[in-house]
Design a protein around this motif. Structure first.
Motif, mmCIF file in Angstrom:
data_model
loop_
_atom_site.group_PDB
_atom_site.id
_atom_site.type_symbol
_atom_site.label_atom_id
_atom_site.label_comp_id
_atom_site.label_asym_id
_atom_site.label_seq_id
_atom_site.Cartn_x
_atom_site.Cartn_y
_atom_site.Cartn_z
ATOM 1 N N ASP A 316 0.844 -1.186 0.000
ATOM 2 C CA ASP A 316 0.000 0.000 0.000
ATOM 3 C C ASP A 316 0.884 1.243 0.000
ATOM 4 O OD1 ASP A 316 -1.777 2.139 0.692
ATOM 5 O OD2 ASP A 316 -3.173 0.662 1.532
ATOM 6 N N ALA A 317 0.798 2.034 -1.056
ATOM 7 C CA ALA A 317 1.662 3.199 -1.224
ATOM 8 C C ALA A 317 1.429 4.265 -0.160
ATOM 9 C CB ALA A 317 1.461 3.799 -2.612
ATOM 10 N N ARG A 318 0.272 4.223 0.503
ATOM 11 C CA ARG A 318 -0.001 5.213 1.554
ATOM 12 C C ARG A 318 0.952 5.070 2.734
ATOM 13 N NH1 ARG A 318 -6.054 3.862 3.009
ATOM 14 N NH2 ARG A 318 -5.146 1.775 2.697
ATOM 15 N N TYR A 319 1.535 3.888 2.886
ATOM 16 C CA TYR A 319 2.318 3.611 4.084
ATOM 17 C C TYR A 319 3.783 3.298 3.778
ATOM 18 C CZ TYR A 319 -2.438 3.221 5.817
ATOM 19 O OH TYR A 319 -3.761 3.472 6.109
ATOM 20 N N THR A 320 4.277 3.781 2.652
ATOM 21 C CA THR A 320 5.665 3.509 2.272
ATOM 22 C C THR A 320 6.636 3.975 3.349
ATOM 23 O OG1 THR A 320 5.122 3.678 -0.085
ATOM 24 C CG2 THR A 320 7.445 3.940 0.551
#
Length: 704
Positions: A316-320
Motif C-alpha cells: 500500500d503506497a499510503r504507508y511507504t
C-alpha cells in the motif's frame, strides 16, 4: 530460509544465512528467527537528529584519547547513596550468636549472601554459583490448561500448542496469589511471554507440511499464565499438577481476542476486514520483556512484529514511509503465516501491522478478561514497560529495541487508587489509557573527567487529547511513534532494551545491549561513547579489536528531585560492559580486577535491597550468556558478579527476584540455537529430558 522438497511432498527446513553477520555470540539462526536479521538491514531510523550536542563531541574525542587511563582507573563515580539504600554484596546477613535458623534465612537471601562468581564457560547446562541449585519450572510443550495432550515433538499440532507452554520464553512475572484456599499463601501465578519460534530445531524433517509448520509456529507464540506452588526447598517452586483446579491457568495465543484501548483505538488505520471497528485484534506476537504493575497486572512488550508480514502483491503506497520506519517489507522472514491467516498478507490487509507493536496488559487474576493493547504508550519495537508510582501518578518507562532508537516514558493523567479492592484495581487498570507520552534527549556534561554523564530532558510527544508534534494528530503520534519522535531530536541510543525503575533508590536503569555500527553509521556521543570494543572469539582467546559498541552499557537515570513526573533528569553510564582487561570498560568505579566480565546486557531486575540483576544476550566474550548481581551504591557499587550461566546457544531472559529474595526466576531462551543445528542434529539437548532442547522457565535457590 529454504525448503527442500522430500519425496512425499513434505519439506526439510534449512537456514540459508546468506549475508547475515554474527552479532556478539548470536548465531545466524538467532538473528534470522528472532528478529529477521534486523541488524543486517539498513537502520530504520534515517533521521538526521538525535545525537548529543555538537559542542560535546570535542570533549568526547579528547576523552577517547584518555580513556585507557581515566576510565580504566576505576576511581571516578557520579555519586553514591546512603548506607541504607543497597546492601553490600559481601555481607552474609548473619550476626554473631544468631540462631542456626536465622543464619539459614540469611544465607537464602540473594541480596546479601556472598557467593563465588561462576566462571565463564561453554557448558550445555545451567550453572549456578556454588551452594545454589535450580529447578526447571515449565518447559516448551508442558500442559498449561486442562485437556492439553502430552507433548510429542513428532505429533505436534496447532490445537495442542494452544493448550501447551509455548516456545521460547522471555519475560517472567510472578504474582503472589491470595484467594479463598487455605494454602493460597504458598501459591503464585507465573506470567511468561513466548517470543518467537525456531522451526529449524523444533520440527523433525520428515513429519510436517509447510502449512502445518506455519500453523504450529504461529500457535506457539503468545503468553502463558501458570499457577505455581512452593517446593520443599525454600525458594523453589513447581507448577500445580491438577489442572482442573488451576483455575487461573491460561494460554494466550493467536486466537485470543485483545481490546485496543486509548486514544488511537478505533482509528481508521487500525481497521481491517476482520475488525471493521479497529478496537479488537487477535493475538500478540514477538513479545519480549515486561513488568508487573503496582495493581497486580503484567505488562508485555510486542517487539519484532514486523517480520511476520509478507505481501503477495503490491504494498500500500499510503504507508511507504511508515512501513520503512518500522522495518516492514514484502518478504518478511519467510514464515508464511499469510498462507494460514490472510491478515498477515500486507497486500490483503495493509492495516494489520499497525495493530501490533504495542504494550499489552494482562490481568492474571481474571482469566476470562480480554487482555488490552494500550495505544497511549505508543507503537514501536517495545522491549517492555515498567511502572513506578511518583507523586501519585503511574510512570511507565520503555525502550525501543533497535539500533539508533529511543528511550520513552509515559505519565498517567490520573493518580493510582490505593488499596487492592476490586474498585481500586478496576480504576487502576485504566490508568494507562490517558496521560502524556515522552521521548528522551540526553546531553553530555562535556568535561573530560573519564565518567560518561550529563543531563536529560523528556520531550512530550502527545497527551491523550493534544499532539505536541507539528503536523501530526494524537492518533498519528501513537500509531507512528517512531516518526513522531524523529521530529523532536531525541538521542539515538544503542538498542534500548529493558528500562526499569529501582524501587529502593528511585533511579531508573536501562540496558543498552550493543550497536556494532556505533562510530560508522552512528556517531559517537557521551551517552554512546564506544566505537571500538575488545572481544574474544572463545574463552581464553586473546582480546581482539572489533568495530562499534559490541558489549553494551547500563544507563542510570535520576529524576530531578526524585519526581518521575518531571521532564528533567541526570544520567551516567553505570557500566561500560566488556572484559575488565579492555581499556574502554568501566564498572561504576569498582576495581576492574575484581569484577566478572559482562557483555550485552538485555533485561534487568532488582532485589529488595536495591541490587541490580542483569541478564545478557549475545555475549561477545566467548562465554555463554548469564545473569549478574551488581550493587548500585556504597563501596560495592559496580561490583559485577556472575551468578548463573546458560546452556549452549541460549540467552538469559526475564530475571526476577522474589519470595523475600530467596528465588531467582529466569527464562532459558533458544537453547541449542547454533548454526548448523537441526532437529536430527542438535547442538544442545538442555534441559536433557529429551534428545532435543526445550526452552524453559527456571528458578534458582539456595541448595539444602
Amino acid at each position: 530460509m529454504t525448503q527442500t522438497p522430500l519425496p512425499d511432498g513434505r519439506r526439510l527446513l534449512s537456514l540459508t544465512p546468506t549475508a547475515s553477520t554474527v552479532h556478539g555470540s548470536r548465531s545466524r539462526m538467532t538473528c534470522f528467527y528472532r528478529c529477521g536479521n534486523a541488524c543486517d538491514h539498513p537502520e530504520p531510523n534515517t533521521s538526521g537528529a538525535g545525537h548529543v550536542q555538537d559542542e560535546i563531541r570535542k570533549a568526547v574525542a579528547r576523552r577517547a584519547v584518555l580513556k585507557g587511563a581515566a576510565v580504566g582507573s576505576g576511581a571516578l563515580v557520579l555519586g553514591g547513596l546512603g548506607p541504607a539504600a543497597v546492601a553490600g554484596s559481601a555481607s552474609t546477613g548473619a550476626t554473631t550468636g544468631a540462631s542456626a535458623a536465622a543464619e539459614r534465612r540469611a544465607s537464602d537471601d540473594l541480596a546479601k549472601v556472598a557467593f563465588t562468581p561462576v566462571r565463564p564457560n561453554r557448558r550445555d547446562a545451567v550453572v549456578t554459583a556454588p551452594g545454589f541449585d535450580h529447578e526447571v519450572v515449565m518447559r516448551w510443550g508442558d500442559a498449561v490448561v486442562h485437556g492439553a495432550p502430552a507433548f510429542d515433538a513428532h505429533a505436534q499440532s496447532a490445537e495442542a500448542a494452544r493448550m501447551q507452554f509455548g516456545y521460547n520464553c522471555d519475560y517472567v512475572g510472578v504474582h503472589e496469589l491470595r484467594d479463598h484456599r487455605k494454602d493460597s499463601k504458598d501459591r503464585a501465578l507465573l506470567v511468561v511471554n513466548h517470543e518467537y519460534t525456531d522451526e529449524q530445531i523444533m520440527f523433525p524433517a520428515d513429519t510436517y507440511t509447510d502449512r502445518e509448520i506455519a500453523e504450529i509456529g504461529l500457535a506457539n507464540h503468545g503468553m502463558s499464565v501458570v499457577e505455581l506452588r512452593r517446593g520443599l526447598v525454600p525458594g523453589s517452586w513447581r507448577p500445580v499438577t491438577n489442572l482442573r483446579k488451576a483455575r487461573y491457568n491460561r494460554r494466550i495465543h493467536h486466537r485470543t481476542e485483545f481490546v485496543m484501548a486509548g486514544p488511537a483505538a478505533g482509528d481508521d488505520r487500525l481497521k481491517t476486514s476482520q475488525d471493521p471497528t479497529g478496537t479488537r485484534v487477535l493475538g500478540t506476537f514477538n513479545n519480549c520483556a515486561g513488568g508487573m504493575t503496582p495493581w497486580g497486572t503484567s505488562l508485555s512488550g510486542e517487539e519484532n512484529f514486523n517480520q511476520y508480514f509478507q505481501a503477495t502483491g503490491e504494498l500500500d503506497a499510503r504507508y511507504t514511509e511508515q512501513y520503512a520506519r518500522y522495518g516492514i517489507g514484502a518478504s518478511g522472514s519467510g514464515r508464511n503465516w499469510h498462507t494460514v491467516e490472510e491478515r498477515f498478507d500486507l497486500t490483503a490487509e495493509p492495516h494489520e501491522p499497525h495493530r501490533h507493536g504495542w504494550i499489552v496488559e494482562v490481568d492474571p487474576f481474571s482469566p476470562d478478561e480480554a487482555p488490552v493493547k494500550h495505544t497511549m504508550l505508543g507503537r514501536f519495537k517495545h522491549e517492555g514497560a515498567n511502572v513506578i508510582v511518583s507523586k501519585g501518578h503511574a510512570v511507565a518507562y520503555m525502550g525501543d529495541d533497535e539500533r539508533g532508537d529511543y528511550l520513552y516514558k509515559f505519565v498517567s493523567a490520573k493518580k493510582v487508587a490505593k488499596g487492592s479492592s476490586a474498585t481500586a484495581r478496576k480504576r487502576n487498570k485504566k490508568l494507562l489509557t490517558k496521560g502524556t507520552l515522552y521521548v528522551a534527549r540526553l546531553t553530555g556534561d562535556g568535561s573530560a573527567d573519564g565518567v560518561h554523564d550529563g543531563t536529560g530532558e523528556w520531550i512530550p510527544l502527545c497527551s491523550d487529547t493534544e499532539s505536541f508534534v507539528p503536523g501530526m494528530s494524537v492518533a498519528d503520534v501513537l500509531i507512528f511513534t517512531r516518526l513522531a519522535a524523529d521530529q523532536v531530536t531525541p538521542t539515538k541510543m544503542d538498542r534500548p532494551e529493558d528500562v526499569e525503575p529501582n524501587l529502593v533508590n528511585g533511579k531508573v536503569y536501562a540496558a543498552l545491549t550493543n550497536n556494532s555500527q556505533r562510530g560508522s553509521r552512528f556517531e559517537a556521543d557521551e551517552a554512546n561513547p564506544v566505537t571500538t570494543s575488545m572481544v574474544r572469539s572463545s574463552i581464553g582467546a586473546p582480546l581482539t579489536e572489533a568495530s562499534g559498541n559490541r558489549n553494551g552499557y547500563v544507563l542510570e537515570m535520576t529524576a530531578d528531585g526524585g519526581d518521575h513526573t518531571r521532564t528533567t533528569f541526570t544520567w551516567d553510564l553505570l557500566l561500560v560492559c566488556g572484559d575488565p582487561e579492555a581499556p574502554e570498560t568501566y564498572f561504576g568505579g569498582y576495581d576492574k580486577a575484581e569484577v566478572s566480565p559482562i557483555s550485552c546486557p538485555d533485561n534487568v531486575t532488582f532485589d529488595t535491597a536495591g541490587n541490580l540483576w542483569i541478564s545478557t544476550d549475545g555475549n561477545a566474550l566467548g562465554s555463554n550468556d548469564g545473569i549478574f548481581r551488581v550493587p548500585v551504591a556504597g563501596s560495592e557499587r559496580g561490583h559485577v558478579q556472575q551468578f548463573v550461566t546458560m546452556p549452549r546457544g541460549a540467552e538469559a531472559c526475564g530475571p526476577l527476584i522474589t519470595d523475600r529474595n530467596r528465588s531467582l526466576f529466569f527464562a532459558v531462551q533458544h537453547p541449542g540455537e547454533i548454526d548448523g543445528a537441526t532437529f536430527e542434529d542438535q547442538a544442545s539437548t538442555w534441559p536433557h529430558t529429551d534428545d532435543f532442547p526445550r526452552p524453559s522457565v527456571v528458578v534458582a535457590f539456595r541448595r539444602r
